[in-house]
Write a protein that holds these residues in place. Structure first.
Motif, short mmCIF file in Angstrom:
data_model
loop_
_atom_site.label_atom_id
_atom_site.label_comp_id
_atom_site.label_asym_id
_atom_site.label_seq_id
_atom_site.Cartn_x
_atom_site.Cartn_y
_atom_site.Cartn_z
N SER A 58 0.85 -1.20 0.00
CA SER A 58 0.00 0.00 0.00
C SER A 58 0.87 1.24 0.00
O SER A 58 0.54 2.25 -0.64
CB SER A 58 -0.93 0.00 1.22
N LEU A 62 1.49 4.41 -3.06
CA LEU A 62 1.35 5.84 -2.75
C LEU A 62 2.67 6.49 -2.38
O LEU A 62 2.70 7.55 -1.74
CB LEU A 62 0.37 6.01 -1.57
N THR A 183 -5.42 0.35 -3.34
CA THR A 183 -5.08 1.46 -2.44
C THR A 183 -5.30 2.81 -3.13
O THR A 183 -5.91 3.72 -2.54
CB THR A 183 -3.62 1.34 -1.96
N THR A 187 -8.14 5.49 -2.13
CA THR A 187 -7.70 6.81 -1.69
C THR A 187 -8.42 7.92 -2.45
O THR A 187 -8.88 8.91 -1.86
CB THR A 187 -6.18 6.95 -1.88
N GLU A 188 -8.53 7.75 -3.76
CA GLU A 188 -9.22 8.75 -4.58
C GLU A 188 -10.70 8.82 -4.23
O GLU A 188 -11.30 9.90 -4.18
CB GLU A 188 -9.04 8.42 -6.06
N SER A 193 -6.77 11.69 0.20
CA SER A 193 -5.79 11.79 1.29
C SER A 193 -5.00 10.49 1.40
O SER A 193 -5.59 9.42 1.64
CB SER A 193 -6.49 12.08 2.62
N TRP A 194 -3.67 10.58 1.26
CA TRP A 194 -2.87 9.37 1.36
C TRP A 194 -2.90 8.81 2.78
O TRP A 194 -2.74 7.58 2.97
CB TRP A 194 -1.43 9.62 0.93
N GLN A 195 -3.11 9.66 3.78
CA GLN A 195 -3.21 9.17 5.15
C GLN A 195 -4.39 8.20 5.30
O GLN A 195 -4.26 7.12 5.88
CB GLN A 195 -3.39 10.33 6.14
N THR A 196 -5.54 8.58 4.74
CA THR A 196 -6.71 7.71 4.82
C THR A 196 -6.49 6.42 4.05
O THR A 196 -6.84 5.33 4.52
CB THR A 196 -7.95 8.44 4.27
N GLY A 197 -5.89 6.54 2.87
CA GLY A 197 -5.65 5.36 2.05
C GLY A 197 -4.76 4.34 2.73
O GLY A 197 -4.97 3.12 2.58
#
Length: 448
Positions: A58, A62, A183, A187-188, A193-197
């Motif tokens: 993951s 990203l 992932t 995320t999209e 947000s890459w944090q959420t992904g």
């Protein structure tokens, strides 16, 4: 607890076959082959395996967003991709000792908790140092589970090592490829947000904790198995070939594993295949993105590479256990890797799907290495020692690879030198893999 693990030879020559359930509640003479404890153990193994790589793939999907968000250079990103093998080497060596103290089930359960916590914390820890600390916590849980899975398989499924290793490896490949594939789209869909992904994968890890909670009670039931093993040893070995008579089986005299050439060959093979795998997981999407491939497609290409392990990770161990020498499989996997690296250099975008497939086949050296760990030791205790030695030494060997790729990429401005390094490492990997595939056991070599 490790001492209570009987060898395959013992289990196949002492009627009736016995097996302790994962929870430890079923007597060792339970007549049912697939009672509730065994089924729960299989579910636990599959769920644990699903969680042993998403923390890594993951991040690979990203990596560019994480680098931009945390202000990382290429060299620091290379360091980040070297953290997994470093943690596996440092923490993996502690797994047998922890398993003897608390039981394998309890240690794997704690490992799943650590993965959950690490994946939740790292995106929001703030800064590169916090991100590395959260990653290290998750990877610590992965490390101990990596080492103990072959031990658990050998102990509870001694007559199905190939099948269960294949199931475990297939689930591991599925988790790896799923994280790479979805992932970026997730995320999209959740706002970009890459944090959420990255944090979403903590949910899968939390689900894996549940079946291991009852299995963690295994510790207190191991002593009966250990006593049975010691009593068998005190009676002396049954008439057997001279090579078998030389094998020490007592817990008081652990194997001098470093005396075994096969153990060293397997450790180096494990290390070089891990180098290739973590370079692939950490950098392959970036290779494709630099060649003009969209980010979502680059993630899918990595997913294809990882997904090749789903069917092959089930087939290869079963085939390997039926061969007296696993060298031909090693040669085939190495050839696919060399062709895949050449393709990435010559036409990274034009033949992207072909190279992804070939590198996916080459990455199946991992389930082959796990299978050989179970085959190159005769006893459960031997498998525990060999698994810890091969994986910890192997991951230690693999640490410089991803970091060096990042440095070469940053200072050369392209992928020519990194790909040349990756192809060059495939040659010694094939050589030591052939040596590790010879039909012998570490017990025989360590006591000569």
């Amino acid at each position: 607890m490790m001492v209570g693990m009987a060898s395959e030879q013992t289990r196949t020559t002492t009627p009736p076959p016995t097996r302790t359930s994962a929870a430890g509640d079923i007597p060792r003479t339970a007549p049912r082959a697939w009672d509730w404890g065994t089924r729960l153990l299989v579910v636990g193994i599959v769920l644990a395996a699903l969680n042993l790589r998403p923390a890594i793939t993951s991040l690979g999907a990203l990596l560019e967003e994480v680098r931009d968000g945390l202000g990382m250079s290429g060299s620091v990103a290379g360091l980040l991709t070297s953290v997994p093998p470093l943690c596996f080497a440092v923490f993996g060596v502690t797994a047998p000792r922890l398993a003897r103290r608390f039981g394998p089930g309890a240690v794997v359960c704690a490992g799943m908790v650590a993965i959950t916590a690490g994946l939740l914390l790292r995106p929001y820890a703030g800064g590169t140092a916090g991100f590395l600390a959260g990653s290290a916590l998750a990877l610590m849980g992965i490390a101990v589970s990596n080492v103990l899975m072959p031990v658990i398989v050998k102990r509870h499924f001694p007559d199905r090592v190939g099948t269960m290793t294949g199931l475990y490896s297939m689930a591991l490949a599925l988790g790896t490829s799923a994280a790479a594939a979805i992932t970026v789209p997730m995320t999209e869909a959740l706002g970009g947000s890459w944090q959420t992904g990255l944090a979403l994968w903590a949910g899968l890890a939390a689900a894996a904790v549940l079946p291991w909670l009852p299995l963690a009670r295994d510790r207190g039931k191991a002593s009966g198995g250990a006593r049975a093993e010691r009593e068998r040893q005190e009676r002396g070995p049954r008439p057997a070939p001279q090579a078998h008579a030389r094998v020490p089986q007592t817990s008081a005299a652990p194997l001098r594993i470093t005396r075994s050439r096969t153990a060293w060959a397997l450790a180096v093979f494990f290390g070089l295949q891990a180098t290739a795998a973590y370079i692939t997981m950490g950098w392959m999407p970036q290779i494709f993105r630099d060649a003009g491939v969209p980010a979502s497609t680059a993630g899918l290409l990595l997913a294809v590479t990882m997904a090749m392990g789903v069917p092959l990770a089930f087939v290869i161990p079963r085939v390997a256990t039926r061969l007296p020498h696993q060298g031909p499989i090693v040669l085939a996997l190495g050839g696919c890797g060399l062709v895949g690296y050449a393709g990435l250099y010559l036409a990274p975008a034009g033949g992207a799907w072909v190279w992804a497939l070939l590198l996916g086949i080459a990455n199946c050296a991992f389930p082959l290495a796990l299978t050989m760990v179970g085959m190159r030791a005769r006893t459960g205790a031997g498998v525990a020692q060999l698994s810890a030695f091969a994986q910890s030494t192997g991951y230690l060997i693999s640490i410089p690879g991803p970091l060096l790729v990042g440095v070469l990429y940053q200072h050369s401005g392209g992928w020519g030198l990194p790909l040349a390094l990756m192809a060059a490492l495939m040659i010694p990997q094939t050589v030591v893999g052939v040596l590790a595939g010879r039909d012998r056991t570490v017990e025989e070599e360590a006591t000569r």
